[in-house]
Design a protein around this motif. Structure first.
Motif, short mmCIF file in Angstrom:
data_model
loop_
_atom_site.label_atom_id
_atom_site.label_comp_id
_atom_site.label_asym_id
_atom_site.label_seq_id
_atom_site.Cartn_x
_atom_site.Cartn_y
_atom_site.Cartn_z
N PHE A 181 0.83 -1.20 0.00
CA PHE A 181 0.00 0.00 0.00
C PHE A 181 0.87 1.25 0.00
N LEU A 182 0.50 2.20 -0.85
CA LEU A 182 1.19 3.48 -0.87
C LEU A 182 0.88 4.30 0.38
N CYS A 183 1.80 5.15 0.76
CA CYS A 183 1.53 6.15 1.78
C CYS A 183 0.74 7.29 1.14
N VAL A 184 0.15 8.14 1.97
CA VAL A 184 -0.73 9.18 1.44
C VAL A 184 0.02 10.24 0.64
N ASP A 185 1.34 10.28 0.76
CA ASP A 185 2.10 11.21 -0.08
C ASP A 185 2.38 10.62 -1.46
N GLY A 186 1.82 9.44 -1.74
CA GLY A 186 1.98 8.82 -3.04
C GLY A 186 3.26 8.05 -3.20
N ASN A 187 3.99 7.84 -2.12
CA ASN A 187 5.26 7.14 -2.19
C ASN A 187 5.18 5.81 -1.46
N VAL A 188 6.17 4.96 -1.71
CA VAL A 188 6.27 3.70 -0.98
C VAL A 188 6.80 3.99 0.42
N TRP A 189 6.53 3.07 1.34
CA TRP A 189 6.85 3.33 2.74
C TRP A 189 8.35 3.55 2.97
N GLN A 190 9.19 2.90 2.18
CA GLN A 190 10.63 3.03 2.39
C GLN A 190 11.12 4.45 2.13
N ASN A 191 10.46 5.17 1.21
CA ASN A 191 10.93 6.50 0.80
C ASN A 191 9.95 7.61 1.14
N SER A 192 8.89 7.29 1.86
CA SER A 192 7.86 8.27 2.14
C SER A 192 8.31 9.30 3.18
N THR A 193 7.81 10.53 2.99
CA THR A 193 8.03 11.58 4.00
C THR A 193 6.82 11.71 4.93
N THR A 194 5.82 10.85 4.76
CA THR A 194 4.66 10.86 5.64
C THR A 194 5.10 10.48 7.05
N LEU A 252 6.21 2.63 -14.44
CA LEU A 252 4.82 2.99 -14.71
C LEU A 252 3.91 1.77 -14.62
N LEU A 253 4.27 0.68 -15.28
CA LEU A 253 3.44 -0.52 -15.21
C LEU A 253 3.39 -1.07 -13.80
N TRP A 254 4.50 -0.99 -13.08
CA TRP A 254 4.51 -1.45 -11.68
C TRP A 254 3.50 -0.69 -10.84
N GLU A 255 3.41 0.63 -11.05
CA GLU A 255 2.47 1.43 -10.26
C GLU A 255 1.03 1.22 -10.70
N ILE A 256 0.82 0.98 -11.99
CA ILE A 256 -0.53 0.65 -12.45
C ILE A 256 -0.97 -0.68 -11.84
N ARG A 257 -0.06 -1.63 -11.81
CA ARG A 257 -0.38 -2.93 -11.22
C ARG A 257 -0.60 -2.81 -9.71
N ARG A 258 0.14 -1.95 -9.04
CA ARG A 258 -0.10 -1.72 -7.61
C ARG A 258 -1.51 -1.15 -7.39
N GLU A 259 -1.90 -0.23 -8.28
CA GLU A 259 -3.22 0.38 -8.17
C GLU A 259 -4.30 -0.69 -8.28
N MET A 285 2.15 11.28 -10.30
CA MET A 285 2.81 12.15 -11.27
C MET A 285 3.81 11.32 -12.08
N LEU A 286 3.67 11.41 -13.39
CA LEU A 286 4.53 10.61 -14.27
C LEU A 286 6.01 10.94 -14.08
N ASP A 287 6.31 12.19 -13.78
CA ASP A 287 7.72 12.57 -13.63
C ASP A 287 8.24 12.36 -12.21
N ALA A 288 7.41 11.74 -11.36
CA ALA A 288 7.86 11.49 -9.98
C ALA A 288 7.28 10.18 -9.47
N LEU A 289 7.40 9.12 -10.27
CA LEU A 289 6.91 7.81 -9.85
C LEU A 289 7.75 7.29 -8.69
N PRO A 290 7.14 6.52 -7.79
CA PRO A 290 7.90 6.00 -6.64
C PRO A 290 9.10 5.18 -7.08
#
Length: 594
Positions: free
Chosen positions: A300-313, A459-466, A442-447
């Protein structure tokens, strides 16, 4: 060939609705002689009604459990690892569908106006395409029949398996015809062109990605992915559907007729004794043998749109369920109970996606739930086809086409699909818990996901996560893994977090479990991967991802000789039956031929 055809209306004992339309009571049971049955459009409609409950099944007794989202306490579900004694496709439904197509085509050209004739031919071909797609996705090559088979024509009854690509070309033609000819609106609760387009988007996406990843045939992949994109665009461009409710309401409402996300849903009604029990099995007061996996909750993504390892949430690395509710995509709270629950014996992560919020409230305040949520009394509506799937089918088909010569995906494409889904309304109860909407993709800032499959683009990885977050327990995950040729994700030897569940602080959240009688019953895995088994005395150490000590890994199913987990084998008995009649039935690709 039998002279009698039973025309079944079933009173539509299992009602379902398209869009926001009203109930329609189907006519009562009736029998007709084949010679008199094909004399009016109403009689054709009656005959076609028999296929609805088979293709649009609604809720069953439970949720989808065989995938990488679910861990079972004890043994995991296993793939078939040897040829069974008995197993083969059924042609019963196809025979009935071909009767519909044959009778309309040969007996009703002078009875039906051209528009009605084309519509009903389209309905028949839509159902035939649906049925053959299902058989092909299960078995690969299957005998193809575009006609009614005589029960004395042995060569036809025992014909060889038709190559998959030939069958799917016929499916393509059937679906295209239906797409062009089925009515935009044929009345309440009936298949229309939007429903046809929705299922085309699902089927064509499956076949397109199967061709790309399993057969590595980009030409055929392009053919089907283009169809998936076009069918999805037909629905999107109609402006008839949009995301207008919170996530859990989709699966726990007693009345979805005004929900604009539902292209098709099934309604249940206690007055005519048409009910189900899915809410009962998602009631936290009831014991279930399964739960969500650690692998899933970490996806699951964090609410900042990033993965937990790199999230600033704030709290992104805190895996307590109460914190995940606040820091993760809102679909986490919409799917799971907000605290560790021992009744989810596989993982302590209890699914409540199909259990109404008012039932949770009643349970927590009174210790019981309303009667309609108990046993088989449930009457919550079941979404069959929803707009979120169309949006995700569309963006995936575009992204896949972009890798094999199509135009690139743009930010506008992402905004029109994934970001519309992320912007879905939040339930007031969720907001009270601190649930937030996830930041737009954001396409220019994918996790930059450390867990990303290196063979899949970001991109496909994030679509599949969705898709994974959106369709938990909805019977799509296993199909997705197969069409991506990624059943390796279910290998528990490769992915140990498929066997553990929620993060539990036992001394605080489940102290009643810390008894001498539970010694050696469970363990926890720490963030660093260390496993601690409860021994009756190490209470303070019991903080980590829960795992029952009786939980075992899935049996090996990849790279096994004469085992193909992607397609089902036919049974030895059926092969012997063919041989006894002087015919040869080839075994499914990847399975032993003798």
């Amino acid at each position: 060939m039998k002279n009698k055809i039973i025309i079944i209306s079933l009173f539509w004992m299992l009602l379902f609705i398209s869009g926001c339309e009203d109930f329609l009571d189907r006519p009562p049971l009736s029998n007709e002689n084949d010679e008199t049955a094909w004399t009016s459009e109403d009689k054709v409609r009656l005959y076609a009604n028999q296929f609805y409950t088979g293709f649009f099944t609604g809720y069953s007794t439970d949720v989808s459990l065989f995938n990488d989202d679910v861990v079972q306490r004890g043994n995991q579900g296993n793939f078939t690892r040897s040829v069974p004694n008995s197993n083969i496709w059924s042609m019963k439904t196809l025979r009935s569908i071909n009767i519909l197509i044959d009778r309309v085509g040969n007996r009703m050209q002078d009875i039906l106006p051209e528009e009605a004739y084309n519509h009903w031919m389209g309905i028949g071909r839509f159902f035939r395409g649906m049925e053959y797609a299902d058989l092909v996705f299960t078995y690969g090559d299957v005998p193809y029949y575009d006609h009614v088979v005589s029960d004395i024509d042995m060569d036809d009854l025992y014909k060889a398996r038709t190559p998959r690509n030939n069958v799917m070309d016929a499916v393509y033609d059937d679906l295209q015809f239906a797409f062009q000819n089925v009515r935009l609106n044929d009345g309440d609760q009936t298949v229309n062109r939007y429903i046809v387009a929705g299922f085309i988007s699902r089927i064509a996406l499956y076949e397109g990605t199967w061709q790309k990843y399993y057969y590595k045939n980009n030409e055929r992949a392009t053919k089907f992915l283009t169809l998936a994109k076009e069918a999805s665009e037909f629905i999107i461009n109609s402006n008839k559907y949009y995301i207008d409710s919170d996530f859990r309401t989709l699966f726990t409402s007693n009345d979805l007729k005004s929900n604009k996300e539902c292209i098709l849903f099934r309604n249940y009604n206690a007055e005519i004794k048409v009910t189900h029990s899915v809410a009962h099995y998602n009631n936290p007061a009831n014991s279930i043998n399964y739960g969500g996996t650690t692998d899933l909750l970490k996806a699951f993504l964090c609410v900042d749109g990033n993965v937990w390892q790199n999230s600033t949430t704030e709290g992104a690395k805190d895996f307590t369920i109460a914190n995940l509710v606040k820091t993760r995509d809102s679909r986490f709270e919409g799917t799971f109970y907000d605290k560790p629950e021992i009744n989810a014996k596989g993982s302590f992560l209890f699914p409540v996606k199909f259990f109404p919020r008012y039932g949770i409230k009643a349970l927590e305040e009174t210790g019981t739930v309303p009667n309609e949520l108990k046993g088989s009394n449930n009457v919550t509506d079941a979404p069959i086809l929803r707009y979120a799937e169309i949006l995700l089918n569309w963006i995936e088909s575009k992204a896949e086409l972009a890798t094999i010569g199509g135009s690139a995906v743009t930010q506008e494409d992402i905004d029109a699909s994934i970001n519309k889904i992320r912007d879905r309304p939040l339930a007031p109860e969720a907001v009270e818990k601190g649930v937030q909407k996830t930041k737009a993709m954001m396409l220019d800032a994918l996790p930059n996901d450390p867990a990303k499959d290196p063979n899949v683009s970001s991109l496909l990885w994030e679509i599949r996560r969705e898709r994974r977050m959106e369709f938990i327990f909805e019977n799509l995950r296993l199909a997705d893994l197969k069409r991506w040729s990624k059943l390796e994700y279910m290998d528990t030897d490769m992915h140990s977090e498929l066997l553990s569940g929620a993060w539990v602080n036992f001394p605080v959240e489940a102290k009643d479990q810390l008894t001498a009688g539970n010694a050696n019953e469970f363990s926890v895995t720490k963030a660093d991967g260390t496993t601690i088994v409860y021994n009756g005395n190490n209470n303070a150490e019991m903080v980590g991802f829960y795992k029952a000590t009786v939980t075992k890994g899935r049996q090996p199913f990849l790279n096994q000789v004469n085992v193909n987990p992607y397609l089902s084998p036919v049974g030895k008995t059926q092969m012997d039956n063919y041989e006894s009649k002087g015919y040869k039935l080839q075994q499914t690709q990847g399975w032993p031929q003798n």
